[in-house]
Design a protein around this motif. Sequence first.
Motif, PDB file in Angstrom:
ATOM      1  N   ALA A  90      35.126  14.098  40.976  1.00 10.13           N
ATOM      2  CA  ALA A  90      34.289  13.011  41.496  1.00 10.13           C
ATOM      3  C   ALA A  90      34.833  11.656  41.071  1.00 10.13           C
ATOM      4  O   ALA A  90      34.842  10.708  41.858  1.00 10.13           O
ATOM      5  CB  ALA A  90      32.854  13.171  41.009  1.00 10.13           C
ATOM      6  N   GLU A  91      35.305  11.554  39.821  1.00 13.75           N
ATOM      7  CA  GLU A  91      35.738  10.256  39.309  1.00 13.75           C
ATOM      8  C   GLU A  91      36.622  10.456  38.084  1.00 13.75           C
ATOM      9  O   GLU A  91      36.409  11.371  37.291  1.00 13.75           O
ATOM     10  CB  GLU A  91      34.498   9.441  38.913  1.00 13.75           C
ATOM     11  CG  GLU A  91      34.789   8.069  38.378  1.00 13.75           C
ATOM     12  CD  GLU A  91      33.525   7.317  37.976  1.00 13.75           C
ATOM     13  OE1 GLU A  91      33.633   6.101  37.803  1.00 13.75           O
ATOM     14  OE2 GLU A  91      32.460   7.938  37.823  1.00 13.75           O
ATOM     15  N   VAL A  92      37.605   9.581  37.943  1.00 14.36           N
ATOM     16  CA  VAL A  92      38.443   9.541  36.752  1.00 14.36           C
ATOM     17  C   VAL A  92      38.450   8.101  36.265  1.00 14.36           C
ATOM     18  O   VAL A  92      38.767   7.184  37.023  1.00 14.36           O
ATOM     19  CB  VAL A  92      39.896   9.998  37.038  1.00 14.36           C
ATOM     20  CG1 VAL A  92      40.771   9.839  35.808  1.00 14.36           C
ATOM     21  CG2 VAL A  92      39.925  11.428  37.538  1.00 14.36           C
ATOM     22  N   THR A  93      38.081   7.905  35.002  1.00 12.89           N
ATOM     23  CA  THR A  93      38.141   6.572  34.404  1.00 12.89           C
ATOM     24  C   THR A  93      39.025   6.634  33.170  1.00 12.89           C
ATOM     25  O   THR A  93      39.044   7.642  32.458  1.00 12.89           O
ATOM     26  CB  THR A  93      36.750   6.032  34.027  1.00 12.89           C
ATOM     27  OG1 THR A  93      36.116   6.954  33.144  1.00 12.89           O
ATOM     28  CG2 THR A  93      35.882   5.823  35.251  1.00 12.89           C
ATOM     29  N   VAL A  94      39.752   5.562  32.937  1.00 14.36           N
ATOM     30  CA  VAL A  94      40.641   5.476  31.786  1.00 14.36           C
ATOM     31  C   VAL A  94      40.237   4.251  30.990  1.00 14.36           C
ATOM     32  O   VAL A  94      40.235   3.129  31.510  1.00 14.36           O
ATOM     33  CB  VAL A  94      42.121   5.365  32.233  1.00 14.36           C
ATOM     34  CG1 VAL A  94      43.044   5.278  31.028  1.00 14.36           C
ATOM     35  CG2 VAL A  94      42.496   6.541  33.124  1.00 14.36           C
ATOM     36  N   THR A  95      39.877   4.465  29.723  1.00 16.47           N
ATOM     37  CA  THR A  95      39.445   3.370  28.856  1.00 16.47           C
ATOM     38  C   THR A  95      40.116   3.493  27.502  1.00 16.47           C
ATOM     39  O   THR A  95      40.372   4.600  27.023  1.00 16.47           O
ATOM     40  CB  THR A  95      37.915   3.382  28.656  1.00 16.47           C
ATOM     41  OG1 THR A  95      37.523   4.656  28.152  1.00 16.47           O
ATOM     42  CG2 THR A  95      37.178   3.097  29.951  1.00 16.47           C
ATOM     43  N   PRO A  96      40.405   2.358  26.860  1.00 20.38           N
ATOM     44  CA  PRO A  96      40.992   2.424  25.524  1.00 20.38           C
ATOM     45  C   PRO A  96      39.944   2.885  24.508  1.00 20.38           C
ATOM     46  O   PRO A  96      38.758   2.578  24.640  1.00 20.38           O
ATOM     47  CB  PRO A  96      41.442   0.995  25.252  1.00 20.38           C
ATOM     48  CG  PRO A  96      40.653   0.146  26.175  1.00 20.38           C
ATOM     49  CD  PRO A  96      40.279   0.992  27.344  1.00 20.38           C
ATOM     50  N   ALA A  97      40.380   3.613  23.507  1.00 23.70           N
ATOM     51  CA  ALA A  97      39.483   4.016  22.425  1.00 23.70           C
ATOM     52  C   ALA A  97      39.103   2.765  21.641  1.00 23.70           C
ATOM     53  O   ALA A  97      39.954   1.919  21.362  1.00 23.70           O
ATOM     54  CB  ALA A  97      40.168   5.025  21.520  1.00 23.70           C
ATOM     55  N   PRO A  98      37.835   2.620  21.289  1.00 22.09           N
ATOM     56  CA  PRO A  98      37.398   1.388  20.627  1.00 22.09           C
ATOM     57  C   PRO A  98      38.067   1.124  19.281  1.00 22.09           C
ATOM     58  O   PRO A  98      38.313  -0.026  18.927  1.00 22.09           O
ATOM     59  CB  PRO A  98      35.893   1.574  20.447  1.00 22.09           C
ATOM     60  CG  PRO A  98      35.569   2.948  20.852  1.00 22.09           C
ATOM     61  CD  PRO A  98      36.758   3.560  21.499  1.00 22.09           C
ATOM     62  N   ASP A  99      38.407   2.154  18.546  1.00 21.69           N
ATOM     63  CA  ASP A  99      38.965   1.957  17.206  1.00 21.69           C
ATOM     64  C   ASP A  99      40.442   2.327  17.084  1.00 21.69           C
ATOM     65  O   ASP A  99      41.007   2.231  16.018  1.00 21.69           O
ATOM     66  CB  ASP A  99      38.145   2.749  16.193  1.00 21.69           C
ATOM     67  CG  ASP A  99      38.037   4.224  16.569  1.00 21.69           C
ATOM     68  OD1 ASP A  99      38.341   4.560  17.728  1.00 21.69           O
ATOM     69  OD2 ASP A  99      37.637   5.026  15.710  1.00 21.69           O
ATOM     70  N   GLU A 100      41.061   2.759  18.177  1.00 24.12           N
ATOM     71  CA  GLU A 100      42.467   3.161  18.167  1.00 24.12           C
ATOM     72  C   GLU A 100      43.220   2.495  19.310  1.00 24.12           C
ATOM     73  O   GLU A 100      43.078   2.898  20.462  1.00 24.12           O
ATOM     74  CB  GLU A 100      42.585   4.683  18.312  1.00 24.12           C
ATOM     75  CG  GLU A 100      42.145   5.465  17.109  1.00 24.12           C
ATOM     76  CD  GLU A 100      43.106   5.344  15.952  1.00 24.12           C
ATOM     77  OE1 GLU A 100      44.324   5.156  16.185  1.00 24.12           O
ATOM     78  OE2 GLU A 100      42.639   5.432  14.815  1.00 24.12           O
ATOM     79  N   PRO A 101      44.048   1.486  19.034  1.00 25.57           N
ATOM     80  CA  PRO A 101      44.740   0.789  20.130  1.00 25.57           C
ATOM     81  C   PRO A 101      45.800   1.624  20.840  1.00 25.57           C
ATOM     82  O   PRO A 101      46.263   1.249  21.901  1.00 25.57           O
ATOM     83  CB  PRO A 101      45.374  -0.416  19.422  1.00 25.57           C
ATOM     84  CG  PRO A 101      45.495  -0.003  17.991  1.00 25.57           C
ATOM     85  CD  PRO A 101      44.356   0.940  17.722  1.00 25.57           C
ATOM     86  N   THR A 102      46.175   2.768  20.273  1.00 24.87           N
ATOM     87  CA  THR A 102      47.202   3.596  20.901  1.00 24.87           C
ATOM     88  C   THR A 102      46.620   4.830  21.604  1.00 24.87           C
ATOM     89  O   THR A 102      47.362   5.721  21.982  1.00 24.87           O
ATOM     90  CB  THR A 102      48.239   4.060  19.858  1.00 24.87           C
ATOM     91  OG1 THR A 102      47.571   4.813  18.852  1.00 24.87           O
ATOM     92  CG2 THR A 102      48.961   2.872  19.252  1.00 24.87           C
TER      93      THR A 102
END
Length: 142
Positions: A90-102
Amino acid sequence: MSEHFVGAGWSFPMRTDPGGAIALSHRDREIEESMRLVLATAPGERPMRPEFGCAVHDLVFAPVNDATAGRIRNEVLISLERWEPRIDVAEVTVTPAPDEPTVLHIDIRYSVRGTNNPRNLVFPFYVIPSEAGGPADTESDL
């Protein structure tokens, strides 16, 4: 939906059951393990099936920005549509982890075909920051 359609398969990672036989996964767990296997395998990694997998591994050294997130989203959609026919994505979202920049979280919302039961899978994707260390390489545009 028939259990035959979803099926059963070897557990991933492969392990043995209490009786010493190869452990099997069933139903929703088997589908989730299959999805993780598709996403964790780079194309060309399997000698007898070189097309199998997801091309997100080509983006390990890419900067963490909207363009990279879009490419990851596209590669995940393409690979799951091709290699996991038992689900509808239905959906794919990609978000950065709040506490891990990598680390990027790939959130996949899907349903098993023939059901009206929405499910989701979050798959972590790890990027390797550039050694250049310039602002475009380390700051997130997401």
